[in-house]
Design a protein around this motif. Structure first.
Motif, PDB file in Angstrom:
ATOM      1  N   SER A  74       0.839  -1.199   0.000  1.00 40.37           N
ATOM      2  CA  SER A  74       0.000   0.000   0.000  1.00 40.37           C
ATOM      3  C   SER A  74       0.869   1.242   0.000  1.00 40.37           C
ATOM      4  CB  SER A  74      -0.929   0.005   1.226  1.00 40.37           C
ATOM      5  OG  SER A  74      -0.206  -0.263   2.422  1.00 40.37           O
ATOM      6  N   GLU A  75       0.322   2.292  -0.576  1.00 39.67           N
ATOM      7  CA  GLU A  75       1.010   3.571  -0.611  1.00 39.67           C
ATOM      8  C   GLU A  75       0.364   4.550   0.357  1.00 39.67           C
ATOM      9  OE1 GLU A  75       2.790   5.060  -4.419  1.00 39.67           O
ATOM     10  OE2 GLU A  75       1.173   3.848  -5.279  1.00 39.67           O
ATOM     11  N   PRO A  76       1.132   5.450   0.931  1.00 37.71           N
ATOM     12  CA  PRO A  76       0.563   6.396   1.898  1.00 37.71           C
ATOM     13  C   PRO A  76      -0.391   7.370   1.239  1.00 37.71           C
ATOM     14  CG  PRO A  76       2.832   6.974   1.365  1.00 37.71           C
ATOM     15  CD  PRO A  76       2.578   5.645   0.745  1.00 37.71           C
ATOM     16  N   PRO A  77      -1.369   7.867   1.990  1.00 38.92           N
ATOM     17  CA  PRO A  77      -2.357   8.785   1.408  1.00 38.92           C
ATOM     18  C   PRO A  77      -1.739  10.083   0.891  1.00 38.92           C
ATOM     19  CG  PRO A  77      -2.563   8.666   3.809  1.00 38.92           C
ATOM     20  CD  PRO A  77      -1.660   7.562   3.400  1.00 38.92           C
ATOM     21  N   ARG A  78      -0.628  10.515   1.474  1.00 43.43           N
ATOM     22  CA  ARG A  78      -0.039  11.791   1.039  1.00 43.43           C
ATOM     23  C   ARG A  78       0.494  11.713  -0.385  1.00 43.43           C
ATOM     24  NH1 ARG A  78       4.174   9.259   3.468  1.00 43.43           N
ATOM     25  NH2 ARG A  78       6.144   9.367   2.299  1.00 43.43           N
ATOM     26  N   THR A  79       0.803  10.477  -0.870  1.00 38.17           N
ATOM     27  CA  THR A  79       1.310  10.337  -2.237  1.00 38.17           C
ATOM     28  C   THR A  79       0.251   9.799  -3.182  1.00 38.17           C
ATOM     29  OG1 THR A  79       2.174   8.115  -1.723  1.00 38.17           O
ATOM     30  CG2 THR A  79       3.673   9.977  -1.442  1.00 38.17           C
ATOM     31  N   LEU A  80      -0.518   8.806  -2.742  1.00 39.79           N
ATOM     32  CA  LEU A  80      -1.535   8.226  -3.621  1.00 39.79           C
ATOM     33  C   LEU A  80      -2.662   9.225  -3.887  1.00 39.79           C
ATOM     34  CD1 LEU A  80      -2.634   5.861  -5.216  1.00 39.79           C
ATOM     35  CD2 LEU A  80      -3.631   4.963  -3.106  1.00 39.79           C
ATOM     36  N   PHE A  81      -3.025   9.987  -2.849  1.00 40.13           N
ATOM     37  CA  PHE A  81      -4.080  10.984  -2.995  1.00 40.13           C
ATOM     38  C   PHE A  81      -3.467  12.377  -2.856  1.00 40.13           C
ATOM     39  CE2 PHE A  81      -5.928   7.100  -1.250  1.00 40.13           C
ATOM     40  CZ  PHE A  81      -6.938   6.845  -2.174  1.00 40.13           C
ATOM     41  N   ALA A  82      -2.391  12.597  -3.583  1.00 38.80           N
ATOM     42  CA  ALA A  82      -1.659  13.863  -3.504  1.00 38.80           C
ATOM     43  C   ALA A  82      -2.569  15.040  -3.829  1.00 38.80           C
ATOM     44  CB  ALA A  82      -0.476  13.834  -4.466  1.00 38.80           C
ATOM     45  N   GLY A  83      -2.495  16.059  -2.983  1.00 37.93           N
ATOM     46  CA  GLY A  83      -3.317  17.232  -3.195  1.00 37.93           C
ATOM     47  C   GLY A  83      -4.671  17.162  -2.529  1.00 37.93           C
ATOM     48  N   SER A  84      -5.033  16.009  -1.977  1.00 39.14           N
ATOM     49  CA  SER A  84      -6.332  15.850  -1.316  1.00 39.14           C
ATOM     50  C   SER A  84      -6.133  15.559   0.174  1.00 39.14           C
ATOM     51  CB  SER A  84      -7.115  14.694  -1.944  1.00 39.14           C
ATOM     52  OG  SER A  84      -7.329  14.908  -3.321  1.00 39.14           O
ATOM     53  N   ASP A  85      -6.999  16.113   0.982  1.00 41.51           N
ATOM     54  CA  ASP A  85      -7.079  15.801   2.418  1.00 41.51           C
ATOM     55  C   ASP A  85      -5.837  16.206   3.201  1.00 41.51           C
ATOM     56  OD1 ASP A  85      -9.415  14.344   1.514  1.00 41.51           O
ATOM     57  OD2 ASP A  85      -8.075  12.660   1.083  1.00 41.51           O
ATOM     58  N   LEU A  86      -4.965  16.993   2.616  1.00 42.55           N
ATOM     59  CA  LEU A  86      -3.717  17.351   3.283  1.00 42.55           C
ATOM     60  C   LEU A  86      -3.952  18.416   4.357  1.00 42.55           C
ATOM     61  CD1 LEU A  86      -1.299  17.554   0.222  1.00 42.55           C
ATOM     62  CD2 LEU A  86      -1.501  15.694   1.898  1.00 42.55           C
ATOM     63  N   PRO A  87      -3.072  18.477   5.367  1.00 45.66           N
ATOM     64  CA  PRO A  87      -3.188  19.538   6.380  1.00 45.66           C
ATOM     65  C   PRO A  87      -3.097  20.914   5.728  1.00 45.66           C
ATOM     66  CG  PRO A  87      -1.629  17.843   7.077  1.00 45.66           C
ATOM     67  CD  PRO A  87      -1.952  17.556   5.649  1.00 45.66           C
ATOM     68  N   ARG A  88      -3.826  21.844   6.300  1.00 52.50           N
ATOM     69  CA  ARG A  88      -3.772  23.206   5.775  1.00 52.50           C
ATOM     70  C   ARG A  88      -2.598  23.992   6.348  1.00 52.50           C
ATOM     71  NH1 ARG A  88      -9.650  22.530   6.188  1.00 52.50           N
ATOM     72  NH2 ARG A  88      -9.552  23.149   8.377  1.00 52.50           N
ATOM     73  N   MET A  89      -1.917  23.387   7.335  1.00 51.21           N
ATOM     74  CA  MET A  89      -0.779  24.036   7.966  1.00 51.21           C
ATOM     75  C   MET A  89       0.519  23.379   7.492  1.00 51.21           C
ATOM     76  SD  MET A  89      -2.072  26.336   9.959  1.00 51.21           S
ATOM     77  CE  MET A  89      -3.707  26.754  10.588  1.00 51.21           C
ATOM     78  N   MET A  90       1.380  24.136   6.847  1.00 42.61           N
ATOM     79  CA  MET A  90       2.685  23.629   6.424  1.00 42.61           C
ATOM     80  C   MET A  90       3.751  24.233   7.356  1.00 42.61           C
ATOM     81  SD  MET A  90       4.672  21.772   4.666  1.00 42.61           S
ATOM     82  CE  MET A  90       3.677  21.143   3.299  1.00 42.61           C
ATOM     83  N   THR A  91       4.121  23.473   8.363  1.00 42.33           N
ATOM     84  CA  THR A  91       5.106  23.945   9.331  1.00 42.33           C
ATOM     85  C   THR A  91       6.511  23.509   8.920  1.00 42.33           C
ATOM     86  OG1 THR A  91       4.940  21.958  10.700  1.00 42.33           O
ATOM     87  CG2 THR A  91       3.387  23.742  11.156  1.00 42.33           C
ATOM     88  N   ALA A  92       7.509  24.083   9.558  1.00 40.74           N
ATOM     89  CA  ALA A  92       8.896  23.726   9.258  1.00 40.74           C
ATOM     90  C   ALA A  92       9.184  22.266   9.599  1.00 40.74           C
ATOM     91  CB  ALA A  92       9.841  24.645  10.033  1.00 40.74           C
ATOM     92  N   ILE A  93       8.586  21.801  10.699  1.00 40.43           N
ATOM     93  CA  ILE A  93       8.813  20.403  11.096  1.00 40.43           C
ATOM     94  C   ILE A  93       8.144  19.464  10.103  1.00 40.43           C
ATOM     95  CG2 ILE A  93       8.466  18.685  12.913  1.00 40.43           C
ATOM     96  CD1 ILE A  93       8.591  20.892  14.947  1.00 40.43           C
ATOM     97  N   ARG A  94       6.988  19.858   9.573  1.00 41.82           N
ATOM     98  CA  ARG A  94       6.346  19.010   8.559  1.00 41.82           C
ATOM     99  C   ARG A  94       7.221  18.916   7.322  1.00 41.82           C
ATOM    100  NH1 ARG A  94       2.129  16.324   6.889  1.00 41.82           N
ATOM    101  NH2 ARG A  94       1.457  16.438   4.726  1.00 41.82           N
TER     102      ARG A  94
END
Length: 294
Positions: A176-196
Motif C-alpha cells: 500500500s502507498e501512503p495517502p499523502r502520495t496516492l491521494f496527492a493534493g487531497s485531504d492534506l493539512p492546511r498548515m505547512m510547518t517547518a517540522i512538517r
C-alpha cells in the motif's frame, strides 16, 4: 551451547524475525541484487548476537552486557530497511481506496478542524511527535538506566520489539502507498510547518515504500508505553507520558496523511497483542519454575 542458553528472550525474538524474513523472501519477487541478503542478514545477526553473549561470559561482562542492551535497536533499523525490498512491482490500490473513505469521514467530521483550531500550535506538536518516534527505542532503554532498573531492559525490549517487528512482518502482505502520495493534493493539512517539511524530506528520501499497514510508528510507540507501564511500575509517570505520546503519534500519522486511520488502529492493536503475549510467556515461565522445570 552455553552461548545459546545465555541468549535473552529479546535476542531470540530478533533471530526469529530475521529467520522469518529469510524464509518468506522466497515467496516474493525481490530484486535479484538483494535476493540473498535476507539470509545473509540472518547469519550476521545470529553470529553477532551469539558472539556478544559468549563474550559476556568469558570477558568484560559489564561492557558486553551493556552492548547487548543497545544492539537490538540497531537491528530494528536494519529490519525496517529490509522491508523496502518487498516493494511490489505493480499496485492495484484496492486497499487504499477502501481505507480513504474512513479517513475522510474522520478528518472532515471534525478532526482536522479541531487540530487546526489554534493555528499552527497543535499541527507543530503532532509533527514533532511524528519526528521523534525514531528515538522511542533508545529513550525507553535510557529511561530504565535513569531509573536504576537496567536489569529489566530485556523484558521491556521484548515488548517493544514484538510490537514493532510484528508490524514489519505484515508489510509484504499488505502492499500500500501512503495517502499523502496516492491521494496527492487531497485531504492534506492546511498548515505547512517547518517540522512538517522536515518530516516529508525524511519519509520521501529515506522511508520504505512497500507498505503502510500496519503503522510501525504507532505500534512501536504504544509498545514502549505498555512496556514501561508494565515493567517500571514504580515510575509510572514515564509510562503514562509515553502513552500520551503514543496517542499523539497515532493522531499525527492520520492528520499528516502519513498513514490511514486503519493503519494506526492496527498498530495499536499489535502493541496490545505484544503485551498480552509477553505476560503470557512470563506467567508460563513462573509456573514452570514453581514446578521445578527449567
Amino acid at each position: 551451547m552455553k552461548a545459546l542458553r545465555a541468549l535473552r528472550s529479546s535476542e531470540w525474538l530478533l533471530i526469529g524475525y530475521f529467520a522469518y524474513v529469510a524464509i518468506v523472501s522466497s515467496r516474493f519477487p525481490l530484486p535479484a541484487a538483494v535476493a540473498r541478503l535476507p539470509a545473509l542478514i540472518l547469519i550476521l545477526a545470529a553470529g553477532l548476537i551469539l558472539t556478544l553473549a559468549y563474550a559476556e561470559r568469558i570477558g568484560s561482562a559489564k561492557f558486553f552486557s551493556i552492548s547487548r542492551d543497545w544492539l537490538p535497536l540497531i537491528f530494528t533499523l536494519i529490519a525496517y530497511r529490509e522491508m523496502d525490498w518487498f516493494t511490489p512491482l505493480s499496485w492495484d490500490h484496492h486497499l487504499e481506496f477502501g481505507w480513504i473513505v474512513w479517513d475522510r469521514s474522520l478528518l472532515y467530521g471534525g478532526l482536522q478542524t479541531a487540530i487546526e483550531s489554534l493555528g499552527a500550535v497543535i499541527p507543530t506538536y503532532l509533527e514533532l511527535c511524528y519526528l521523534v518516534v525514531y528515538a522511542v527505542g533508545p529513550f525507553t532503554v535510557a529511561t530504565l538506566y535513569f531509573a536504576g532498573q537496567r536489569e529489566r531492559v530485556n523484558q521491556v525490549l521484548f515488548v517493544y520489539l514484538l510490537g514493532t517487528l510484528s508490524a514489519y512482518a505484515l508489510f509484504p502482505y499488505f502492499p500500500s502507498e501512503p495517502p499523502r502520495t496516492l491521494f496527492a493534493g487531497s485531504d492534506l493539512p492546511r498548515m505547512m510547518t517547518a517540522i512538517r517539511r522536515f518530516n516529508l524530506w525524511i519519509v520521501n528520501g529515506y522511508g520504505i515504500h512497500s507498505s503502510v499497514f500496519p503503522s510501525a510508528h504507532v505500534s512501536s510507540a504504544f509498545s514502549a508505553a505498555w512496556a514501561l507501564l508494565g515493567f517500571l511500575p514504580e515510575r509510572r509517570k514515564f509510562g503514562w507520558g509515553m502513552l500520551i505520546y503514543a496517542i499523539s503519534v497515532a493522531i499525527a500519522t492520520v492528520y499528516g496523511r502519513y498513514h490511514y486511520a486503519v493503519d494506526a488502529v492496527a498498530g495499536a492493536g499489535l502493541s496490545l497483542i505484544a503485551l498480552v503475549t509477553t505476560w503470557f510467556l512470563l506467567l508460563r515461565r513462573r509456573r514452570l519454575r514453581v514446578r521445578g522445570l527449567p
